[in-house]
Design a protein around this motif. Structure first.
Motif, PDB file in Angstrom:
ATOM      1  N   ASN A   1       0.817  -1.234   0.000  1.00 18.36           N
ATOM      2  CA  ASN A   1       0.000   0.000   0.000  1.00 18.36           C
ATOM      3  C   ASN A   1       0.848   1.280   0.000  1.00 18.36           C
ATOM      4  N   PHE A   2       2.189   1.124   0.037  1.00 22.07           N
ATOM      5  CA  PHE A   2       3.081   2.301   0.040  1.00 22.07           C
ATOM      6  C   PHE A   2       3.155   2.849  -1.397  1.00 22.07           C
ATOM      7  N   LYS A   3       2.383   3.908  -1.643  1.00 25.30           N
ATOM      8  CA  LYS A   3       2.386   4.488  -3.001  1.00 25.30           C
ATOM      9  C   LYS A   3       3.601   5.399  -3.172  1.00 25.30           C
ATOM     10  N   ALA A   4       4.138   5.406  -4.374  1.00 25.16           N
ATOM     11  CA  ALA A   4       5.331   6.221  -4.644  1.00 25.16           C
ATOM     12  C   ALA A   4       4.993   7.704  -4.569  1.00 25.16           C
ATOM     13  N   PRO A   5       5.726   8.476  -3.779  1.00 25.03           N
ATOM     14  CA  PRO A   5       5.510   9.926  -3.765  1.00 25.03           C
ATOM     15  C   PRO A   5       5.854  10.529  -5.136  1.00 25.03           C
ATOM     16  N   ALA A   6       5.182  11.616  -5.457  1.00 28.71           N
ATOM     17  CA  ALA A   6       5.466  12.286  -6.743  1.00 28.71           C
ATOM     18  C   ALA A   6       6.510  13.374  -6.509  1.00 28.71           C
ATOM     19  N   ILE A   7       7.589  13.318  -7.291  1.00 34.38           N
ATOM     20  CA  ILE A   7       8.677  14.300  -7.114  1.00 34.38           C
ATOM     21  C   ILE A   7       8.778  15.159  -8.369  1.00 34.38           C
ATOM     22  N   THR A   8       8.845  16.453  -8.172  1.00 31.39           N
ATOM     23  CA  THR A   8       9.087  17.346  -9.318  1.00 31.39           C
ATOM     24  C   THR A   8      10.134  18.382  -8.929  1.00 31.39           C
TER      25      THR A   8
ATOM     26  N   VAL B   1      28.981  17.667 -12.765  1.00 32.37           N
ATOM     27  CA  VAL B   1      29.828  18.612 -12.027  1.00 32.37           C
ATOM     28  C   VAL B   1      29.844  18.352 -10.525  1.00 32.37           C
ATOM     29  N   VAL B   2      28.799  17.734 -10.015  1.00 32.33           N
ATOM     30  CA  VAL B   2      28.796  17.432  -8.581  1.00 32.33           C
ATOM     31  C   VAL B   2      27.718  16.391  -8.284  1.00 32.33           C
ATOM     32  N   THR B   3      27.983  15.571  -7.274  1.00 33.77           N
ATOM     33  CA  THR B   3      26.967  14.647  -6.781  1.00 33.77           C
ATOM     34  C   THR B   3      26.532  15.139  -5.402  1.00 33.77           C
ATOM     35  N   VAL B   4      25.262  15.412  -5.278  1.00 39.28           N
ATOM     36  CA  VAL B   4      24.726  15.979  -4.030  1.00 39.28           C
ATOM     37  C   VAL B   4      24.210  14.844  -3.153  1.00 39.28           C
ATOM     38  N   ASN B   5      24.548  14.912  -1.876  1.00 43.79           N
ATOM     39  CA  ASN B   5      24.120  13.881  -0.935  1.00 43.79           C
ATOM     40  C   ASN B   5      23.556  14.581   0.292  1.00 43.79           C
ATOM     41  N   SER B   6      22.252  14.583   0.444  1.00 42.04           N
ATOM     42  CA  SER B   6      21.635  15.228   1.613  1.00 42.04           C
ATOM     43  C   SER B   6      21.041  14.155   2.506  1.00 42.04           C
ATOM     44  N   GLN B   7      21.406  14.206   3.773  1.00 39.33           N
ATOM     45  CA  GLN B   7      20.897  13.211   4.716  1.00 39.33           C
ATOM     46  C   GLN B   7      19.964  13.842   5.743  1.00 39.33           C
ATOM     47  N   ASP B   8      19.417  15.017   5.396  1.00 35.42           N
ATOM     48  CA  ASP B   8      18.431  15.651   6.273  1.00 35.42           C
ATOM     49  C   ASP B   8      17.148  14.819   6.211  1.00 35.42           C
ATOM     50  N   THR B   9      16.556  14.563   7.358  1.00 35.88           N
ATOM     51  CA  THR B   9      15.322  13.770   7.359  1.00 35.88           C
ATOM     52  C   THR B   9      14.113  14.697   7.515  1.00 35.88           C
ATOM     53  N   ILE B  10      13.117  14.457   6.702  1.00 31.35           N
ATOM     54  CA  ILE B  10      11.933  15.338   6.696  1.00 31.35           C
ATOM     55  C   ILE B  10      10.663  14.488   6.653  1.00 31.35           C
ATOM     56  N   TRP B  11       9.745  14.774   7.560  1.00 31.52           N
ATOM     57  CA  TRP B  11       8.452  14.070   7.534  1.00 31.52           C
ATOM     58  C   TRP B  11       7.504  14.766   6.572  1.00 31.52           C
ATOM     59  N   ILE B  12       6.793  13.971   5.796  1.00 31.14           N
ATOM     60  CA  ILE B  12       5.802  14.532   4.879  1.00 31.14           C
ATOM     61  C   ILE B  12       4.433  14.008   5.310  1.00 31.14           C
ATOM     62  N   PRO B  13       3.532  14.911   5.709  1.00 26.35           N
ATOM     63  CA  PRO B  13       2.221  14.461   6.213  1.00 26.35           C
ATOM     64  C   PRO B  13       1.415  13.717   5.140  1.00 26.35           C
ATOM     65  N   ALA B  14       0.475  12.913   5.586  1.00 24.93           N
ATOM     66  CA  ALA B  14      -0.391  12.146   4.676  1.00 24.93           C
ATOM     67  C   ALA B  14      -1.143  13.094   3.741  1.00 24.93           C
TER      68      ALA B  14
ATOM     69  N   PHE C   1      12.583  20.987  -4.630  1.00 19.58           N
ATOM     70  CA  PHE C   1      11.758  19.866  -5.096  1.00 19.58           C
ATOM     71  C   PHE C   1      10.385  19.903  -4.421  1.00 19.58           C
ATOM     72  N   ASN C   2       9.358  19.557  -5.183  1.00 22.70           N
ATOM     73  CA  ASN C   2       8.039  19.312  -4.591  1.00 22.70           C
ATOM     74  C   ASN C   2       7.912  17.809  -4.369  1.00 22.70           C
ATOM     75  N   ILE C   3       7.525  17.433  -3.180  1.00 18.39           N
ATOM     76  CA  ILE C   3       7.329  16.001  -2.914  1.00 18.39           C
ATOM     77  C   ILE C   3       5.923  15.804  -2.359  1.00 18.39           C
ATOM     78  N   GLU C   4       5.120  15.136  -3.164  1.00 10.61           N
ATOM     79  CA  GLU C   4       3.723  14.920  -2.781  1.00 10.61           C
ATOM     80  C   GLU C   4       3.567  13.505  -2.221  1.00 10.61           C
ATOM     81  N   ASN C   5       3.003  13.444  -1.037  1.00 11.65           N
ATOM     82  CA  ASN C   5       2.778  12.136  -0.404  1.00 11.65           C
ATOM     83  C   ASN C   5       1.333  11.696  -0.658  1.00 11.65           C
ATOM     84  N   PRO C   6       1.117  10.722  -1.525  1.00 12.87           N
ATOM     85  CA  PRO C   6      -0.260  10.310  -1.834  1.00 12.87           C
ATOM     86  C   PRO C   6      -0.813   9.290  -0.833  1.00 12.87           C
TER      87      PRO C   6
END
Lengths: 414, 196
Positions: free
Chosen positions: B31-38, B104-117, B77-82
């Motif tokens: 039931n884990f639907k893929a979030p939409a990233i733009t 030119v660069v590889t970005v690695n961010s390890q900040d954790t962010i909760w996205i509400p339902a 980035f917009n991240i939509e949690n469906p």
């Protein structure tokens, strides 16, 4: 009634406190591991895949329960092969109380060796320089692979045993030998003394070395210089880009030499870039190429797909596998240290790494031994050759078996 | 008596809230639907022009060295949690390429962010390159591609540093991996986009 209400409220309050406490304990139970990688700098042609592999491996290890149930928190930075940046990031990782650091190249490893040893933080690097193998001098530096000197000695020996007897001039004269590498770069020049020693030992005539920049894609002038020496064998000490350019230009200019390549110049990209010129090129491989059929390779391939789904399989190389080997080695050392109740830097080193005797990490790597007086992980190296569109095993050269006295008494540390 | 009634009401309400939260959908692999990233936007937060000096140049202050203009970059980035439950964005990794093919660069961010339902969150990933780091990266990984285009490294760098602020340079995000978690279930999403 009043008493009951207060009891209920108190019970609820206690539950919240306990749950919060458990969460805090879970976070506090994490094991902090640091990483210093090069995904943008002068060694990024090989460093990026290594960085991705390391991240994949530690995620997979966590999925398998971490270190006896404790999860690993892996914090890594791209230091771009800028030493000042590496030093700053090392300080940051120390503040985060990392118990071990997955390092990268000769640049950061050399610069940070005094700090890693002073603060007793095991520093596992992708720099396999032999002078990091003497615990008296660098007790907290180590790596999983056979060192650069062992690799070069193994390659020269394998060529001498297997290829030279087939040469038309065999028995008529001594074989000629030259080295081609970026003179000023510490990764490239680290094994030169051992290489010259091995060439002398086997009776080669050595010509003048030729310098080529790590970033060069045009090696015509170097090839012209090499043509004057007419070497039968050339050792290449750079990374894949410039090695491929040199081998390709050597073929184009009719230089009839065989080529042996140090670890960081011998990977799946070499034949892609050098084309037909890569046929017959040999190199020492510390582990299997990506996807080769060895123990634990299924995990490597599955994790690459799972954690980096946008990167096609053909872009994943032996560098991913090398990173995995380092991660699996640290994992084992941490498990041993944790079982001994001492998951600290010194504990990981003394009760973890230095208790390993012929430990098998799979992935085609040689069995690994560390003692308190010798940090050479292996006694030889697997030499492979690119032939007919694939990598093939030439010989697993065991230097200790062949030259036991020299191995025990002369060769440690260089 | 009135006091007791109030206390009981508050208590019942609290228990109700706890029970309601327990009844919500439990995340599973299926039931884990893929979030939409733009990719919403790209910007250079501070522009210092194009310049480079080598280690032979004596600086007015500090030590000499090979140094070039910095180029900080922000990617929004917009991240939509469906999903019907909150999800945790655990890490972001992507590579930035100029002119579509020069990494030119590889970005690695390890900040954790909760996205509400059911909500959309905006996440900003920042990175910085310099003319020096761009040069090294370009020389090592872009040598053959430069040769194919007939460009010198300096020509490419000048084109990038001057083109990036007027948005004539295609900036590509590729090899992206967004790692999401929900109650022990992990989903890694690939991502690629070009900001023109």
């Amino acid at each position: 009634m009043k008493k009951n209400i207060f009891l209920t409220v108190f019970t609820l309050w206690l539950s919240v406190i306990l749950l919060t406490g458990l969460f805090a304990t879970a976070v506090a139970g994490q094991i902090m591991i640091g990483g210093l990688m090069d995904t943008t700098g002068v060694t990024s042609d090989v460093g990026k895949d290594y960085a991705l592999g390391m991240s994949d491996a530690l995620k997979c290890i966590n999925e398998q329960g971490g270190v006896n149930g404790r999860k690993i928190k892996y914090i890594w930075f791209d230091y771009g092969y800028r030493i000042l940046n590496a030093i700053e990031k090392f300080k940051k990782l120390r503040r985060l109380e990392c118990v071990a650091i997955m390092g990268w190249g000769t640049g950061d490893t050399e610069a940070l060796s005094p700090s890693a040893n002073k603060h007793k933080i095991p520093y596992l690097s992708g720099s396999y320089s032999a002078h990091l193998t003497v615990p008296k001098k660098t007790p907290y530096n180590l790596f999983f692979s056979s060192d650069y000197s062992t690799n070069a000695r193994a390659c020269i020996t394998a060529w001498f045993d297997r290829k030279w007897p087939k040469h038309p001039d065999y028995g008529k004269r001594k074989p000629r030998f030259a080295c081609c590498y970026h003179f000023a770069h510490p990764y490239c020049n680290a094994p030169i003394r051992a290489i010259k020693d091995q060439a002398r030992l086997l009776g080669f005539v050595t010509g003048e070395d030729v310098s080529i920049s790590l970033s060069s894609v045009d090696a015509r002038s170097q090839v012209i210089a090499l043509k004057k020496i007419k070497p039968d064998l050339i050792w290449h000490g750079n990374t894949t880009i410039s090695v491929s350019a040199t081998i390709r230009d050597a073929r184009a200019f009719g230089l009839r030499s065989d080529h042996i390549v140090n670890i960081w110049g011998f990977d799946e990209n070499l034949p892609r870039l050098a084309g037909k010129a890569a046929e017959g090129v040999m190199g020492a491989t510390p582990c299997a190429f990506f996807g080769q059929d060895y123990k634990n390779m299924d995990k490597v391939v599955a994790s690459a797909k799972k954690y980096n789904p946008a990167i096609p399989r053909k872009k994943r190389t032996i560098r991913t596998v090398q990173a995995w080997c380092a991660a699996l080695l640290l994992w084992e050392a941490m498990k041993r240290a944790e079982n001994a109740g001492d998951l600290t830097g010194p504990g990981i080193m003394k009760k973890g790494f230095e208790t390993m005797r012929n430990f098998d990490i799979g992935l085609g790597a040689s069995p690994i031994t560390f003692t308190s007086s010798d940090h050479r992980p292996t006694t030889g190296s697997l030499v492979q050759e690119w032939r007919n569109g694939g990598f093939h095993e030439v010989e697993r050269v065991d230097l200790k078996k062949r030259w036991p006295d020299k191995w025990a008494n002369e060769w440690l540390g260089w | 008596m009135k006091k007791k009634l109030v206390l009981m009401t508050v208590l019942l309400f609290g228990v109700g809230v706890v029970l309601t939260s327990c009844v919500t959908v439990k995340p599973t692999e299926t039931n884990f639907k893929a979030p939409a990233i733009t990719l919403e936007s790209f910007e250079v937060p501070q522009y210092d022009g194009y310049w480079y000096y080598g280690s032979k140049t004596k600086p007015a202050k500090g030590k000499a060295g090979n140094h070039g203009a910095p180029l900080p970059m922000n990617f929004l980035f917009n991240i939509e949690n469906p999903n019907k439950y909150p999800i945790l964005l655990e890490s972001i990794k992507f590579t930035v390429a100029f002119d579509k093919e020069f990494d030119v660069v590889t970005v690695n961010s390890q900040d954790t962010i909760w996205i509400p339902a059911g909500k959309t969150t905006q996440v900003r990933a920042s990175t910085l390159i310099t003319v020096r780091s761009g040069l090294l990266s370009l020389l090592v990984t872009g040598g053959y591609k430069l040769k194919a285009r007939g460009w010198s490294p300096w020509k490419a760098l000048e084109r990038w540093w001057t083109g990036v602020t007027d948005y004539t340079l295609p900036v590509t995000v590729h090899e992206g991996a967004f790692v999401f978690k929900a109650d022990g279930v992990t989903k890694v999403l690939p991502f690629a986009a070009t900001f023109k």
